[in-house]
Motif scaffolding. Structure first.
Motif, mmCIF file in Angstrom:
data_model
loop_
_atom_site.group_PDB
_atom_site.id
_atom_site.type_symbol
_atom_site.label_atom_id
_atom_site.label_comp_id
_atom_site.label_asym_id
_atom_site.label_seq_id
_atom_site.Cartn_x
_atom_site.Cartn_y
_atom_site.Cartn_z
ATOM 1 N N TRP A 3 -61.393 14.865 -63.048
ATOM 2 C CA TRP A 3 -62.739 15.282 -62.642
ATOM 3 C C TRP A 3 -63.528 14.085 -62.136
ATOM 4 O O TRP A 3 -64.251 14.184 -61.147
ATOM 5 N N SER A 12 -62.603 15.121 -55.493
ATOM 6 C CA SER A 12 -61.660 15.945 -54.734
ATOM 7 C C SER A 12 -61.337 15.348 -53.368
ATOM 8 O O SER A 12 -60.824 16.036 -52.507
ATOM 9 N N TRP A 65 -52.569 21.752 -60.032
ATOM 10 C CA TRP A 65 -53.887 22.234 -59.585
ATOM 11 C C TRP A 65 -54.644 21.126 -58.872
ATOM 12 O O TRP A 65 -55.280 21.356 -57.849
ATOM 13 N N LYS A 66 -54.576 19.907 -59.411
ATOM 14 C CA LYS A 66 -55.275 18.785 -58.776
ATOM 15 C C LYS A 66 -54.661 18.467 -57.414
ATOM 16 O O LYS A 66 -55.387 18.152 -56.468
ATOM 17 N N ASN A 87 -53.413 20.631 -55.469
ATOM 18 C CA ASN A 87 -53.927 21.686 -54.595
ATOM 19 C C ASN A 87 -55.370 21.418 -54.207
ATOM 20 O O ASN A 87 -55.763 21.627 -53.051
ATOM 21 N N THR A 88 -56.199 20.965 -55.159
ATOM 22 C CA THR A 88 -57.604 20.696 -54.812
ATOM 23 C C THR A 88 -57.725 19.526 -53.847
ATOM 24 O O THR A 88 -58.668 19.471 -53.055
ATOM 25 N N TRP A 105 -58.290 26.183 -53.050
ATOM 26 C CA TRP A 105 -59.509 25.605 -53.611
ATOM 27 C C TRP A 105 -59.884 24.311 -52.923
ATOM 28 O O TRP A 105 -60.977 23.834 -53.050
ATOM 29 N N GLY A 106 -58.959 23.724 -52.238
ATOM 30 C CA GLY A 106 -59.229 22.429 -51.630
ATOM 31 C C GLY A 106 -59.096 22.492 -50.127
ATOM 32 O O GLY A 106 -59.077 23.546 -49.508
#
Length: 188
Positions: free
Chosen positions: A83, A87, A145-146, A148-149, A175-176
């Motif tokens: 976080w 991103s 997931w990261k 992908n973002t 998402w990204g």
């Protein structure tokens, strides 16, 4: 007596004979006091050793659960670091993301070695191992997931073919940034 000969007939000059040759009653002839038997003392020793084995098995089970829950703390720390990385694609975010992918993979490869010190016939390691595997798979999912973002997962046709326009819709995994990888490759 000759010099160097034993007093009691053995090969030593000084020797002690522990056999009781007296006519007085020995301790073996005295009956045990009421409420005491030599068999109960042996039983106490066996129950004491059984208690020690049970305590050791409980300790091993507790430590196995602590080891199984350890990836949860790593999961929270890695999530916070991702976080904080943001991103955007830069060296820090890519390094943290690949670290988030590598740590669970290496932990999953060594599940047997991690729980080897806690093997015991009385300790069931199946549930702690399953929890350990589930938490590491969760960490692996967090790393994917990261990716992908950051837009580094090729989830659309435009990620593979540069002549197609980038995807503008946000599907389930959108998402990204959709074509960051293609843009990075086109710059080089």
């Amino acid at each position: 007596m000759d010099r160097g000969k034993a007093v009691m007939g053995s090969g030593r000059r000084w020797a002690v004979d522990f056999n009781d040759h007296s006519v007085t009653p020995s301790s073996r002839d005295i009956p045990d006091p009421p409420g005491f038997t030599r068999a109960s003392q042996d039983q106490d020793d066996s129950s004491l050793s059984r208690q020690k084995k049970d305590a050791e098995a409980n300790w091993k089970a507790q430590k196995a659960w602590e080891v199984a829950q350890a990836p949860f703390r790593n999961l929270l720390m890695m999530g916070f670091m991702m976080w904080m990385a943001g991103s955007t694609v830069h060296l820090f975010s890519i390094g943290i993301t690949f670290s988030a992918l590598w740590q669970p993979i290496s932990a999953l490869q060594g599940v047997g070695k991690v729980f080897e010190p806690y093997k015991d016939n009385k300790v069931d390691l199946l549930a702690p191992k399953l929890l350990f595997i589930a938490l590491n798979l969760g960490g692996l999912a967090l790393g994917v997931w990261k990716l992908n973002t950051l837009g580094l997962l090729p989830t659309h046709a435009s990620d593979w073919v540069s002549s197609l326009s980038p995807c503008s819709g946000g599907g389930i995994f959108r998402w990204g940034n959709s074509s960051t990888l293609v843009r990075l490759l086109n710059v080089v």
